[in-house]
Design an enzyme around this catalytic site. Structure first.
Site, short mmCIF file in Angstrom:
data_model
loop_
_atom_site.label_atom_id
_atom_site.label_comp_id
_atom_site.label_asym_id
_atom_site.label_seq_id
_atom_site.Cartn_x
_atom_site.Cartn_y
_atom_site.Cartn_z
N TYR A 195 -16.65 48.41 -15.09
CA TYR A 195 -17.80 49.45 -14.58
C TYR A 195 -17.55 50.61 -15.60
O TYR A 195 -18.40 51.34 -16.26
CB TYR A 195 -17.62 49.86 -13.28
CG TYR A 195 -18.49 51.04 -12.92
CD1 TYR A 195 -19.90 51.13 -13.06
CD2 TYR A 195 -17.87 51.96 -12.52
CE1 TYR A 195 -20.56 52.21 -12.85
CE2 TYR A 195 -18.74 53.16 -12.03
CZ TYR A 195 -20.12 53.37 -12.29
OH TYR A 195 -20.41 54.23 -11.74
N ASP A 218 -17.32 60.33 -12.89
CA ASP A 218 -16.17 60.84 -13.26
C ASP A 218 -15.00 59.57 -13.61
O ASP A 218 -13.88 59.83 -13.98
CB ASP A 218 -15.52 61.73 -12.08
CG ASP A 218 -15.36 61.03 -10.74
OD1 ASP A 218 -16.07 59.98 -10.81
OD2 ASP A 218 -14.97 61.62 -10.04
P1 NAD Z 1 -27.26 51.76 -7.44
O1 NAD Z 1 -26.57 50.76 -7.66
O2 NAD Z 1 -27.59 52.26 -5.85
O3 NAD Z 1 -29.01 51.80 -7.96
C1 NAD Z 1 -28.92 51.44 -9.46
C2 NAD Z 1 -30.42 51.06 -9.52
O4 NAD Z 1 -30.68 50.92 -10.92
C3 NAD Z 1 -31.12 50.00 -8.69
O5 NAD Z 1 -32.30 50.51 -8.12
C4 NAD Z 1 -31.29 48.84 -9.64
O6 NAD Z 1 -32.41 47.98 -9.33
C5 NAD Z 1 -31.76 49.57 -10.93
N1 NAD Z 1 -31.27 48.85 -12.17
C6 NAD Z 1 -30.09 48.05 -12.50
N2 NAD Z 1 -30.12 47.50 -13.48
C7 NAD Z 1 -31.44 47.97 -14.02
C8 NAD Z 1 -32.01 47.66 -15.54
N3 NAD Z 1 -31.62 46.72 -16.31
N4 NAD Z 1 -33.34 48.25 -15.60
C9 NAD Z 1 -33.81 48.87 -14.79
N5 NAD Z 1 -33.29 49.28 -13.60
C10 NAD Z 1 -32.21 48.66 -13.13
O7 NAD Z 1 -26.41 52.94 -8.31
P2 NAD Z 1 -26.42 54.69 -7.71
O8 NAD Z 1 -25.40 54.61 -6.78
O9 NAD Z 1 -27.70 55.21 -7.17
O10 NAD Z 1 -25.92 55.22 -8.90
C11 NAD Z 1 -27.05 55.59 -10.00
C12 NAD Z 1 -26.28 56.21 -11.20
O11 NAD Z 1 -25.38 57.19 -10.73
C13 NAD Z 1 -25.44 54.96 -12.03
O12 NAD Z 1 -25.67 55.13 -13.35
C14 NAD Z 1 -24.12 55.27 -11.60
O13 NAD Z 1 -23.18 54.64 -12.64
C15 NAD Z 1 -24.00 56.82 -11.31
N6 NAD Z 1 -23.07 57.04 -10.38
C16 NAD Z 1 -23.18 56.81 -9.17
C17 NAD Z 1 -22.04 57.16 -8.21
C18 NAD Z 1 -22.13 56.63 -6.83
O14 NAD Z 1 -21.12 57.12 -5.94
N7 NAD Z 1 -23.21 56.14 -6.33
C19 NAD Z 1 -20.78 58.20 -8.62
C20 NAD Z 1 -21.09 58.59 -9.86
C21 NAD Z 1 -22.00 58.25 -10.93
#
Ligand code: NAD
Ligand code: TYD
Length: 353
Positions: free
Chosen positions: A159, A134
């Site tokens: 970001y 969001d």
């Molecule tokens: P996170 O940072 O915990 O995990 C990201 C994962 O992606 C990690 O396992 C990392 O090793 C992997 N990664 C990073 N770069 C990579 C690459 N180049 N190739 C392959 N793998 C790669 O993130 P999260 O909190 O699990 O978020 C997951 C998704 O949800 C993201 O796209 C994030 O933008 C979105 N998101 C997260 C939240 C939140 O509150 N955590 C909220 C909204 C959206």
């Protein structure tokens, strides 16, 4: 049939894969680069699961992605892989541009080539789900109505700008090439396996270790908190019933000010400690310099997914937080592992002053 999940060793991705196998036996090809945020221990319970195939690879690497997609021929791809921490994007945006924009572009392009070769029925049912945030919609004032699918994009951090770019690429690959993409914009997730650089696990960790709990600015910023298990349920539903080419906002209907969230966690942690360890964790709260460009408020109106797919968040903030605190208390070896090494360098860098 199999689905491909990228970023499945991170917080939301690993929760998604673990939940997936509670619901179905359909195989998962789990592709993750294992950056500092990726942790294979999140998936320990799947070590001998015949349906779980883990591959360490970078979504920016075209050859690796072509090889994996071509060999496993998934019926869907869900992209969780990203650099996800706003403060790190402020400290150094480069990896965010590389992975969140260029990586997503590479994955979309490979998916498009593969999708073009599919027979008509499989083409129609194929889905590419881009997990977004969001934060692409920017910041709301207290009196603004919550974000909906048609809200204007106004990202404020490197970001959120990188995620906004990715959303537009996913949309363009649908409109231009017909690739059946779905973009989901969810609010702040919390729950098990979240890396303790994010607010909720950071506060739990600092309460337990009697460390200062840093609150940026006045702590009055508002986030809408979504329990990760509820988010995973929404994604499973969207994978089956979501309409290609559309976007869906997903929220927990739980708007809370940061300072209230932190105080609640402090009380929850205190209530679970043995009497000899009784202490007031709230005393650890320390107001620190505000985050540059700090968004004041995020809120989600999830009417579209709630009415069209019948999804509703099941956890209230009380039940979700209690589950989360209990998980961190029962999984201290996991926390110890992830808070060694790199984590310490980050904390030192971020909170030194
Ligand atoms: P996170 O940072 O915990 O995990 C990201 C994962 O992606 C990690 O396992 C990392 O090793 C992997 N990664 C990073 N770069 C990579 C690459 N180049 N190739 C392959 N793998 C790669 O993130 P999260 O909190 O699990 O978020 C997951 C998704 O949800 C993201 O796209 C994030 O933008 C979105 N998101 C997260 C939240 C939140 O509150 N955590 C909220 C909204 C959206
Ligand atoms: P965070 O968990 O980093 O998620 P996001 O920035 O994606 O919303 O932060 C949640 C809120 O908590 C956000 O308003 C920033 C604030 N925050 C602090 O006050 N102190 C901290 O040490 C951190 C990490 C976050």
């Amino acid at each position: 049939m199999a689905i491909m999940v990228t970023g499945g060793a991170g917080f939301i991705g690993s929760n998604f894969v673990l939940d997936w196998f509670k619901e179905t036996d359909e195989p998962v090809i789990n592709v993750d680069k294992l950056t500092y945020a990726g942790n294979l221990h999140n998936l320990d319970s799947l070590l001998n699961h015949p349906g779980h195939q883990f591959l360490q690879a970078d979504i920016c690497n075209r050859e690796e992605m072509r090889e994996i997609v071509g060999s496993y021929r998934p019926r869907a791809i869900l992209n969780f892989a990203a650099e996800s921490h706003v403060d790190r994007s402020i400290a150094d945006p480069r990896d965010f541009i590389e992975t969140n924009i260029c990586g997503l572009f590479t994955l979309l392009d490979i998916a498009r080539d593969y999708w073009d070769t599919l027979p008509e029925d499989r083409k129609k049912s194929f889905r590419f789900v881009q997990i977004s945030t969001d934060e692409v919609f920017g910041s709301l004032a207290q009196t603004d109505t919550p974000f909906v699918e048609g809200s204007n994009y106004a990202p404020n951090s490197p970001y959120s700008a990188s995620k906004a770019s990715a959303d537009f690429l996913a949309r363009a690959y649908n409109r231009t090439y017909g690739l059946p993409t779905i973009v989901t914009n969810c609010s702040n997730n919390y729950g098990p396996y979240q890396f303790p650089e994010k607010l909720i696990p950071l506060v739990i960790h600092n309460c337990l270790n009697r460390l200062p709990i840093p609150i940026y600015g006045d702590g009055r910023q508002i986030r809408d908190w979504l329990y990760v298990g509820d988010h995973c349920a929404a994604l499973r539903l969207l994978l089956e019933k979501g309409i290609a080419g559309e976007n869906y906002v997903i929220g927990g209907r739980n708007e809370v000010r940061n300072i209230d969230m932190v105080r609640t966690i402090c009380r929850l942690v205190d209530s679970r400690l043995t009497p000899s360890a009784l202490r007031r964790s709230e005393e650890l709260i320390t107001f620190v310099a505000d985050r540059p460009g700090h968004d004041t408020r995020y809120a989600i109106d999830g009417t579209k997914i709630e009415t069209s797919l019948g999804w509703m968040p099941q956890e209230t903030i009380e039940t979700g937080l209690a589950r989360t605190v209990d998980w961190y208390l029962s999984n201290s070896p996991w926390v110890t592992k992830v808070t060694s090494g790199d984590y310490r360098d980050w904390v030192e860098h971020q909170y030194a002053s």
